[in-house]
Write an enzyme that holds these catalytic residues in place. Sequence first.
Site, PDB file in Angstrom:
ATOM      1  N   LYS A 119      18.181  20.918  66.757  1.00  0.00           N
ATOM      2  CA  LYS A 119      18.746  21.761  65.684  1.00  0.00           C
ATOM      3  C   LYS A 119      17.943  23.044  65.510  1.00  0.00           C
ATOM      4  CE  LYS A 119      21.933  18.977  63.951  1.00  0.00           C
ATOM      5  NZ  LYS A 119      23.000  18.610  63.195  1.00  0.00           N
ATOM      6  N   LYS A 201      26.625  15.793  73.594  1.00  0.00           N
ATOM      7  CA  LYS A 201      27.296  14.933  72.616  1.00  0.00           C
ATOM      8  C   LYS A 201      28.477  15.654  71.972  1.00  0.00           C
ATOM      9  CE  LYS A 201      25.639  14.622  68.366  1.00  0.00           C
ATOM     10  NZ  LYS A 201      25.041  14.280  67.067  1.00  0.00           N
ATOM     11  N   LYS A 204      30.367  17.380  65.486  1.00  0.00           N
ATOM     12  CA  LYS A 204      31.320  17.875  64.497  1.00  0.00           C
ATOM     13  C   LYS A 204      30.975  19.272  64.000  1.00  0.00           C
ATOM     14  CE  LYS A 204      29.595  14.685  61.110  1.00  0.00           C
ATOM     15  NZ  LYS A 204      28.218  15.165  60.947  1.00  0.00           N
TER      16      LYS A 204
END
Length: 342
Positions: A119, A201, A204
């Site tokens: 992140k 991955k 969302k």
Amino acid sequence: METSASPAKKIMLSGIKPSGDLTLGSYLGAIKNWAERAEQFDCYYFMADLHALTTRQNPADLRRRTLEQLAQYVACGLDPEKNTLFIQSHVHEHAELGWILNCYTMFGELSRMTQFKDKSAKNADNINGGLFTYPSLMAADILLYQADYVPVGEDQKQHVELTRDVAQRFNNLYGPVFKVPEPYIPKVGARVMDLLDPTSKMSKSDDVGNGRVCLMDKPEDIARKFKRAVTDSETGEHCVRYDRENKPGVSNLMQIYASCTGESLEQVERDFAGQGYGAFKTAVGEAVIETLRPIREEASRMIADKAYIQQVYTEGAQKASAMARRTLRKVYKKVGLVERPF
Ligand code: TYM
């Protein structure tokens, strides 16, 4: 609403950040697994809205998504009579225990978290303190409820393991305050990959739409996304074959198909022997469409029923608070805080 608390039942708890629309990954990796366990466990599931703030959110979108996510939980089969469904920020003990656990989680441990590294790389202009201490808040979410099992996808396993370490450290210092939880990871579907980039991955919060399938996607969009899914150049009798390393696209599609139909990977291989990727991708798309159709229809109905949604999250927060309060009171006492006079 009946209370689901029963001393005989083990406790299961999990949450999802309302930081983007729920995807097929969120469903197969987590929610599907939750919905199948309501009878067996005492279950707590929440919208991790405080966690969502670790990346910048549009306030109106965050509020809308939090409520939609609750409707989707119910539509996925989480009956509010049998599961405690709530919004994380409504139970203030999460933030309070999160602070305490920050003081028992090491800088080195937090620095090693792969999600923090990923992140930080993706949000280089906003590497805030919350992103770094995120796992302490997640540990608080889990430990407040004395959870036995935490059903998550593969990517969250490291955070649950850190939670175990923190719980054990705390218990070693103060006696048995926390239950040490275990991750509960599905055999198939624990890591659903992006359809266009099967080495990363399905996410969302990723804004590129075509590699991910959302729970609320229309059937024609789902069919189109699977038709375009990346495979490989192999042809021949056994090209539909499970080999995560060398055939990541095909293996991902096989996992998705197996998870939606309940078949084993070996059975999927047999089903598609002699067929090419075109037919296979169409079949996977159809299996996903049929899995998601009832969820989408039920969630759309429920999102419109604001009074019902409000009732569910109000009763959920009341039940969750009772449990959270008990644990936090014990923790405050153990670490030496003076008991509140009111
Ligand atoms: P989050 O919101 O990123 O993801 C929610 C759940 O979905 C799973 N998941 C996937 N599984 C398989 N394939 C995928 N592509 C995929 N994408 C997501 C995740 O593993 C997760 O189970 N930190 C958590 C939220 C959280 C939490 C908690 C979870 C906050 N507090 C306490 C459990 C217990 C997170 O960011 O998940």
